[in-house]
Design an enzyme around this catalytic site. Structure first.
Site, PDB file in Angstrom:
ATOM      1  CB  CYS A  68      -0.985  -0.005   1.158  1.00 55.93           C
ATOM      2  SG  CYS A  68      -0.249  -0.093   2.797  1.00 55.93           S
ATOM      3  CG  HIS A 103      -4.872  -0.012   3.813  1.00 59.79           C
ATOM      4  ND1 HIS A 103      -3.927  -0.399   2.898  1.00 59.79           N
ATOM      5  CD2 HIS A 103      -6.023   0.196   3.103  1.00 59.79           C
ATOM      6  CE1 HIS A 103      -4.475  -0.431   1.692  1.00 59.79           C
ATOM      7  NE2 HIS A 103      -5.744  -0.061   1.789  1.00 59.79           N
ATOM      8  CB  SER A 120      -5.745  -3.309  -0.312  1.00 60.98           C
ATOM      9  OG  SER A 120      -6.281  -4.154   0.692  1.00 60.98           O
TER      10      SER A 120
END
Length: 242
Positions: A68, A103, A120
């Site tokens: 990410c 994330h 992702s």
């Protein structure tokens, strides 16, 4: 057989911005998500933009799988030179079965609409089309996607627009707005996000590091050896398991 190297997308004057963003996202998907457990590119968030753009160039040369954070840097690199496309980082901290996860995606704002680029393990936690009327609509869309995987979103951090100047010595501002969403009502979250989005569009926000660059710089230096020792704990708080 040598794996084929995906060609780096080139913007064509005939493309609409959504088509261009789609081409960038398709390219990232061709690089694939890095499931190996080894990070191929070291990304220090405090580095100046110019240094991070060098790393992004390296990614296009090496064509290795990415995670990410690399996707955010690559997304910035590939959208540079499109002044109508504003880019800003959106970070999530979530909890799932006793662990916390981090994330990050690249928020996009263009022609009065929001969307995102990213990578992702989950297809609905990366790119979102450029169709959301407000920043909070986009953020809530991510929150709803997280719920499907039984992740509860604890914190959301939103950075500033990243300058389109690839040789800038400015670092990326990763967390200008930090919302402890687990302790807030959605109406409150929406209000905060909309105020922030308005200020961003008016470009009246200054990086929080701009107030005291010297203090920040020295703090970064003194912390680095300790940060290395602390990395096993950081690892427990796994990045992008979402």
């Amino acid at each position: 057989v040598q794996p084929s190297v995906p060609p780096v997308p080139n913007y064509k004057i005939t493309m609409s911005i959504p088509e261009w963003l789609q081409a960038i996202q398709t390219y990232m998907k061709m690089l694939q998500y890095n499931h190996t457990g080894t990070q191929f590119f070291e990304i220090k968030k405090t580095r100046p933009l110019s240094g991070l753009m060098e790393t992004a160039r390296e990614m296009t040369r090496e064509s290795l799988p990415i995670k990410c954070l690399e996707a955010v840097i690559l997304g910035i690199y590939l959208t540079n030179g499109q002044p109508s496309v504003e880019r800003f980082p959106i970070s999530f901290k979530t909890h799932f079965s006793g662990n916390c996860f981090h994330h990050v995606v690249l928020g996009i704002y263009c022609n009065g609409r929001y969307g995102s680029l990213g990578m992702s393990r989950r297809s609905d936690l990366m790119d979102k089309p450029l169709t959301y009327r407000t920043l909070s609509d986009l953020i809530f869309e991510f929150e709803d996607s997280y719920k499907k995987y039984l992740h509860s979103v604890k914190k959301i951090k939103i950075g500033l627009y990243v300058p389109h100047e690839p040789h800038s010595f400015q670092p990326i501002e990763w967390k200008q707005l930090v919302l402890n969403v687990s302790k807030m009502m959605r109406t409150e979250v929406r209000k905060e996000l909309e105020k922030f989005a308005r200020d961003m569009r008016m470009k009246i926000l200054k990086p929080s590091s701009a107030h005291s660059p010297m203090k920040d710089r020295s703090r970064g230096k003194s912390l680095s050896p300790r940060r290395r020792q602390g990395s096993p704990q950081r690892r427990a708080c796994r990045r992008d398991k979402s």
